[in-house]
Design an enzyme around this catalytic site. Structure first.
Site, PDB file in Angstrom:
ATOM      1  N   ASP A  84       0.873  -1.182   0.000  1.00 11.22           N
ATOM      2  CA  ASP A  84       0.000   0.000   0.000  1.00 11.22           C
ATOM      3  C   ASP A  84       0.907   1.229   0.000  1.00 11.22           C
ATOM      4  OD1 ASP A  84      -2.224   1.966   1.150  1.00 11.22           O
ATOM      5  OD2 ASP A  84      -3.260   0.163   0.451  1.00 11.22           O
ATOM      6  N   ASP A  85       0.481   2.280   0.609  1.00 13.76           N
ATOM      7  CA  ASP A  85       1.207   3.558   0.550  1.00 13.76           C
ATOM      8  C   ASP A  85       2.595   3.459   1.225  1.00 13.76           C
ATOM      9  OD1 ASP A  85       1.641   6.226   0.077  1.00 13.76           O
ATOM     10  OD2 ASP A  85      -0.141   6.929   1.140  1.00 13.76           O
ATOM     11  N   LYS A 161      -3.448  -0.640  -7.066  1.00  6.76           N
ATOM     12  CA  LYS A 161      -4.472   0.177  -6.398  1.00  6.76           C
ATOM     13  C   LYS A 161      -4.099   1.624  -6.661  1.00  6.76           C
ATOM     14  CE  LYS A 161      -5.855   1.412  -1.599  1.00  6.76           C
ATOM     15  NZ  LYS A 161      -5.810   0.935  -0.199  1.00  6.76           N
ATOM     16  N   ASP A 163      -5.035   5.228  -5.726  1.00  9.68           N
ATOM     17  CA  ASP A 163      -5.781   6.016  -4.752  1.00  9.68           C
ATOM     18  C   ASP A 163      -6.173   7.379  -5.365  1.00  9.68           C
ATOM     19  OD1 ASP A 163      -6.939   6.530  -2.297  1.00  9.68           O
ATOM     20  OD2 ASP A 163      -5.203   5.849  -1.152  1.00  9.68           O
ATOM     21  N   SER A 195      -9.753   3.908  -6.696  1.00 11.28           N
ATOM     22  CA  SER A 195     -10.401   4.461  -5.495  1.00 11.28           C
ATOM     23  C   SER A 195     -11.330   5.627  -5.838  1.00 11.28           C
ATOM     24  CB  SER A 195      -9.344   4.898  -4.481  1.00 11.28           C
ATOM     25  OG  SER A 195      -8.581   3.799  -4.070  1.00 11.28           O
ATOM     26  N   ARG A 221     -12.806   0.991  -4.634  1.00 13.08           N
ATOM     27  CA  ARG A 221     -13.135   1.284  -3.242  1.00 13.08           C
ATOM     28  C   ARG A 221     -14.233   2.330  -3.244  1.00 13.08           C
ATOM     29  NH1 ARG A 221      -9.799   1.947   0.834  1.00 13.08           N
ATOM     30  NH2 ARG A 221     -11.577   3.108   1.623  1.00 13.08           N
ATOM     31  N   ASP A 225     -12.579   4.341   4.649  1.00 14.15           N
ATOM     32  CA  ASP A 225     -11.543   3.365   5.014  1.00 14.15           C
ATOM     33  C   ASP A 225     -12.035   2.531   6.188  1.00 14.15           C
ATOM     34  OD1 ASP A 225      -9.986   4.690   3.196  1.00 14.15           O
ATOM     35  OD2 ASP A 225      -8.382   5.193   4.619  1.00 14.15           O
TER      36      ASP A 225
HETATM   37  C1  GLA Z   1      -6.363   6.177   1.724  1.00 13.50           C
HETATM   38  C2  GLA Z   1      -6.911   4.827   1.318  1.00 13.50           C
HETATM   39  C3  GLA Z   1      -6.380   3.747   2.245  1.00 13.50           C
HETATM   40  C4  GLA Z   1      -4.864   3.751   2.223  1.00 13.50           C
HETATM   41  C5  GLA Z   1      -4.342   5.141   2.585  1.00 13.50           C
HETATM   42  C6  GLA Z   1      -2.842   5.249   2.370  1.00 13.50           C
HETATM   43  O1  GLA Z   1      -6.872   6.578   2.959  1.00 13.50           O
HETATM   44  O2  GLA Z   1      -8.297   4.803   1.295  1.00 13.50           O
HETATM   45  O3  GLA Z   1      -6.867   2.471   1.865  1.00 13.50           O
HETATM   46  O4  GLA Z   1      -4.425   3.360   0.956  1.00 13.50           O
HETATM   47  O5  GLA Z   1      -4.951   6.157   1.794  1.00 13.50           O
HETATM   48  O6  GLA Z   1      -2.331   6.488   2.675  1.00 13.50           O
END
Ligand code: GLA
Length: 501
Positions: A84-85, A161, A163, A195, A221, A225
């Site tokens: 992820d991030d 993914k 975002d 997202s 998404r 979250d």
């Molecule tokens: C957003 C996304 C999360 C995650 C964070 C990472 O909030 O919705 O799922 O990926 O960013 O910073």
């Protein structure tokens, strides 16, 4: 038994979709993706000095791929590990404008990480953002879609993914299709998770899902979250319940709604709540992306994650998303999904709050002064069940009274008495250990004709993994625990042997 008709088949508005930019639908993700993603547990922890086993670095993802492959998850269908991030080098792109991983935390480089995963038969997922920066403030892909898609393809990435931070509604219309087009042009099959709708507010009926499909998005998404907390999970389930009708119309093979990660095994839900999430996600044809630490999932939670009959519902080849049957929320809910071969999966969900087995809630009382905090962090982070067990095992808490507050992040303290006469302070729910307090719950009835089945049906219990029997007209699940779910597969009785392998 006739073919269920409760799910109204609705075609995607192709006319509108054709006008939207993008490569059009690809042939990927015919069933909802299954895997693991780091965000829910590991967040943006980049301090590997202080957190060597829980920071965003290559070791973490290699260990997760190993755990996926060796822990039985891969065999059950979970086949992807996703970054992820916070993986990128904060200094920015290289001289060729390519994204680079943080060199200290990913010294072997992303290609080597992908190779490690592929050697374990695990797919490689990564993360970027449609805006100028990721949500965590790392470089984003806006304006660099082509170079980034090529870079990801050269690393062997199988899933992206993308975002939506640092962008906006108008920008998404161009930027998500731009990445979809670039992924398509990269020549590699990369499942595309957008997202986009998560940044368009809460009204699912106002979101351009047809444009997302045309942008090549395989899943998206939709909303908030998830957090490791029943309250947030409950909100997401209610949102899916409320908007089920409009969401069903946009879901199908290759394009799925994503309510976010599974909390199962992450230590913040009771087992009943974990089963509820697995059941609702499977009925909703949601991606099953675990948000736990695969290296330490309790056996009981793993049993839920690996339940082959639940997974079979989620991955059903018909690809029809299910939904809550009642329009308005109520404390007992029926969710249903039409499956291939005329079967129907139903989740009988008891949303009511209450006490699990072995606990009697005695009343709401004031803060009990003679209390002792349980657990590591003073009194925090316990589920009600963990609190029950801690109190039962602590001789200082021989009174058996304890107080527990979900709103204080699972604050759990033993109390020396029922605190009846105390005043002042904050109020807590006071409980007493009571071995004779059976699991409290509700009976929930499914009327077969409500899910398009006439006459008799064979009922299979997905949690018990056994046939319950043949029933005429309806079936009542007895004593469904608070926050728990009876999860059933209904079939015509002669087909059950074929349907349940
Ligand atoms: C957003 C996304 C999360 C995650 C964070 C990472 O909030 O919705 O799922 O990926 O960013 O910073």
């Amino acid at each position: 038994m006739r073919v269920p008709n409760f799910v109204i088949a609705s075609a995607i508005a192709t006319a509108t979709a054709l006008k939207s930019p993008g490569p059009g639908p690809n042939a990927l993700a015919r069933t909802p993706p299954m895997g693991w993603m780091s965000w829910q547990v590991f967040r943006c922890e980049t301090d590997c000095g202080s957190h060597p086993d829980a920071c965003i670095n290559e070791k973490l993802y290699m260990q997760m791929a190993d755990a996926m492959s060796e822990g039985g998850y891969l065999a059950a269908g979970y086949n992807q590990v996703s970054i992820d991030d916070c993986w990128e080098d904060l200094k920015g792109r290289n001289a060729d404008n390519e994204l680079v991983a943080d060199p200290t935390r990913f010294p072997s480089g992303m290609k080597a990480l992908g190779d490690h995963m592929h050697a374990k038969k695990v797919r490689f997922g990564t993360y970027s953002d449609a805006g100028t920066m990721t949500c965590g403030g790392f470089p984003g892909s806006k304006g660099y879609e082509e170079v980034d898609a090529k870079t990801f393809a050269s690393w062997g990435v199988d899933y992206l993914k993308l975002d939506g931070c640092y962008n906006n509604k108008a920008g998404f219309v161009h930027d998500y299709p731009a990445m979809g087009t670039a992924l398509h042009a990269s020549g590699r099959d990369i499942v595309y998770s957008c997202s986009w709708p998560a940044y368009l507010g809460g009204d699912e009926s106002a979101k351009p899902f047809d444009a997302m499909i045309n942008a090549g998005c395989n899943l998206w998404r939709n909303w908030i979250d998830i957090q490791c907390d029943w309250g947030v999970l409950d909100r997401i389930i209610e949102h899916w319940g409320r908007y089920g009708e409009v969401m069903v119309a946009a879901a199908g093979p290759g394009h799925w709604h994503d309510p976010d990660m599974l909390l199962i095994g992450a230590g913040c839900l009771t087992l009943d709540e974990e089963r509820t999430q697995m059941a609702i996600w499977s009925i909703a044809a949601a991606p099953l992306i675990m948000g736990n630490d695969l290296r330490q999932v309790p056996v009981v939670s793993k049993t839920i994650l690996l339940n082959k009959d639940a997974i079979a519902v989620d991955q059903d080849s018909l690809g029809k998303m299910g939904k809550r049957l009642q329009a308005a929320s109520s404390s007992t809910q029926i969710w249903a999904r039409e499956l291939s071969g005329g079967d129907v999966a139903v989740a009988l969900y008891n949303r009511e709050a209450g006490s699990p087995a072995g606990i009697r809630e005695i009343a709401e009382h004031k803060y009990c002064a003679k209390a002792k905090a349980m657990g590591g962090e003073p009194g925090f982070g316990f589920s009600l069940l963990a609190c029950r067990d801690a109190v039962a095992n602590d001789t200082d808490c021989a009174s058996g009274y304890f107080h527990y507050s979900r709103s204080y992040n699972g604050q759990c303290k033993c109390a020396l008495d029922a605190c009846d006469n105390r005043v002042g302070g904050e109020s807590y729910n006071i409980y007493k250990l009571d071995p004779n307090a059976g699991p409290a719950g509700s009976n929930i009835t499914i009327v077969f004709s409500d899910v398009g089945l006439q006459g008799q049906a064979c009922v299979y219990d997905i949690w018990a993994q056994e046939k319950v029997g043949e029933f005429q007209g309806s079936y009542t699940a007895q004593n469904v625990s608070f926050h728990g779910t009876a999860f059933l597969r209904l079939s015509s009785c002669d087909s059950i042997a074929d349907a349940i392998v």
